[in-house]
Scaffold this active site. Sequence first.
Site, PDB file in Angstrom:
ATOM      1  N   TYR A 377       0.859  -1.193   0.000  1.00  0.00           N
ATOM      2  CA  TYR A 377       0.000   0.000   0.000  1.00  0.00           C
ATOM      3  C   TYR A 377       0.895   1.243   0.000  1.00  0.00           C
ATOM      4  CZ  TYR A 377      -4.134   2.789   1.464  1.00  0.00           C
ATOM      5  OH  TYR A 377      -5.165   3.693   1.537  1.00  0.00           O
ATOM      6  N   CYS A 378       0.678   2.147  -0.961  1.00  0.00           N
ATOM      7  CA  CYS A 378       1.370   3.431  -1.029  1.00  0.00           C
ATOM      8  C   CYS A 378       2.884   3.206  -1.083  1.00  0.00           C
ATOM      9  CB  CYS A 378       0.952   4.307   0.153  1.00  0.00           C
ATOM     10  SG  CYS A 378       1.519   6.023   0.066  1.00  0.00           S
ATOM     11  N   ILE A 379       3.643   3.779  -0.150  1.00  0.00           N
ATOM     12  CA  ILE A 379       5.085   3.602  -0.161  1.00  0.00           C
ATOM     13  C   ILE A 379       5.471   2.140   0.063  1.00  0.00           C
ATOM     14  CG2 ILE A 379       5.413   4.093   2.285  1.00  0.00           C
ATOM     15  CD1 ILE A 379       7.958   5.560   1.609  1.00  0.00           C
ATOM     16  N   GLY A 381       3.992  -0.193  -1.405  1.00  0.00           N
ATOM     17  CA  GLY A 381       3.947  -0.730  -2.758  1.00  0.00           C
ATOM     18  C   GLY A 381       5.200  -0.397  -3.544  1.00  0.00           C
ATOM     19  N   PHE A 406      -1.843  -1.105  -3.853  1.00  0.00           N
ATOM     20  CA  PHE A 406      -2.890  -0.144  -3.532  1.00  0.00           C
ATOM     21  C   PHE A 406      -2.286   1.259  -3.604  1.00  0.00           C
ATOM     22  CE2 PHE A 406      -4.888  -3.336  -0.310  1.00  0.00           C
ATOM     23  CZ  PHE A 406      -5.334  -4.120  -1.359  1.00  0.00           C
TER      24      PHE A 406
END
Length: 643
Positions: A377-379, A381, A406
């Site tokens: 998710y976000c960083i 990812g 995500f």
Amino acid sequence: MAEDKKTGAKPKPRKPAAKKKPAAQTARKPETTPKLDASKAQADNPFGTLNTADVEALDHMSRNLMQAALKSQKLMSDSMRKALEGKVEMPDTMAINSTPELGEVWAKIISDPQKLMDAQANLMTGYLDLWSNTARHFVDGGDHETVKADAGDKRWRSEDWSENPVFNAIKQSYLLNQNFLMGLVHGVEGVDPAVKRKVEFLTKQMVDALAPTNFALTNPDVIRETVQSKGENLTRGLANLASDLEKGGGRLALTQTDMDGFRVGVDLAATEGKVVFRNEIFELIQYAPTTETVKTRPLLIAPPWINKFYIMDMRQKNSMVRWLTQQGFTVFLISWVNPGPELKGKTFQDYIEQGLFVAIDQVKEATGEDSVNTVGYCIGGTMLASALALLEARGESDKIASATFFAAQTDFELAGDLLLFVDDAWFNEINRLMEAQGGVLDGRTMSDTFNLLRSNDLVWSFVVSNYLLGRQPQAFDLLYWNADQTRMPQTLHLWYLDNMYRKNRLAKKEIEMDGKVLDLTKVKTPIFMQASRDDHIAPYPSVYRGAKLFGGPVRYMLAGSGHIAGVINHPGANKYQHWVNKDLPDTVEEWLDGATEVPGSWWEEWRDWLYERSGDDVPARRPGDGNLDIICDAPGEYVLVRS
């Protein structure tokens, strides 16, 4: 009297008649119930139309306003004193606000007199229409708007902004000026796009700050509250302001929610599970199953370390973690440490090697499986994508069977407004702050940065509510999580900002780890790439560019809403929508043209994709069944550490 009426007779001058005393003073006896007499009421009430109660209310309000004025003077004095003390751990506003780009852009605007004159002519036409429509509004009370606010702009929700002709005129005058300024900046030509984007952002911040909603005398809700509470709202508001300044040590720490309204592990992050592994940078949580059987291949979630993991495990009604266990997955999750100065030297590669790779090995140890499905998710990812490339270069790609992203970016060319905070001035200031804070960036700095990206919703709305209306923030789970920030290790954070945001080196194949180039085009692992339509942190065109970098099969999916609500959208809520298209054409515009809109959450679409890569059903696994011992109950200890 008869002599005066004779013809030709001159009237004799009279002496002035003696003034009679008021009957109330000569004839009326004092009443048994004390009552202010008329002359005293008139003497005490210079506003002849106000009764005694009105005068007392006005006096009460005056005292409150005087108290508010005195408090505000003290607050200003204290703030100035602390600013002059020059605390090294406080942001240096001079360094980050020295923006020669403003001068460059406005010089370009002024150098095109025709475009400037056209804009001014349009503004004057708008004002002429505004005066005409305002006059009509006074006459017939109808809706005669010269310029309309955006439908999603919550600042104008009060009926007075549309029904009261005065406030309606104030609102529209502001919107005309807003459109004039933003139009000039947006239409400037001959400047670097990055410079133009920065000036647009700064101009919008200035325009938003000057909105009439932010001032007591031009906000109808504040005026009404001031009259009804006799000014007590302003004294309460100043008390709130003083508390926030004290909490921030002289720096405004804006309170957005009641931080005593929830308890992590009780109200939030309460899904049943156990911590089954811990090292210095993360705890590994294994969640208890809620089904009799589960899919063979386990699922490991790597949340961002910029925020705490429980955005994925809020209350039961919107917990993604709980929902995944109900779909028959064995769910593991990384809970990152809230680092102190002792971890300032941790690197991006450390978070991959000692974080993600160790977690994968522990999940395999707990389940006996050879590979895992992963989520970033976000960083988290961005880290997962880098890890996939590193595994591919090492010949160990079989450890990860699939990767889901995500709101994660791997190509930062179009990374949105956060690019504004990584120019040289900001980058050097962040480095200075980290040095002053012992090698970490405090959570308040991160929070302030993200709040500025949505200043009307996350800054000014609370300034009005807390300081002008004098209200106490209510308990709201999402804002509680947003305020529960984490610190950033200096080496890791500066490397990430420089190599990803500033230089986009992952997309350019310019990052090396262990002497191996990270090349996403060589990654063949199946990818599910989620983006959100209104995401201001990871814009969907940016995420799409990243999806095009991978060399294997990629499913791109676009959700409604933004960076958080676009991801955390439980199917039971029946909210928003998503768009699906199994093809991956050259541009996101082509993808959208071929996409199908589907009402509701995208989670079930993703679940079905995961089922295809998760194997057969096996008896449900409980924490402690494998080779990992239970350390403590979920949510663990790291998530409870406050910044």
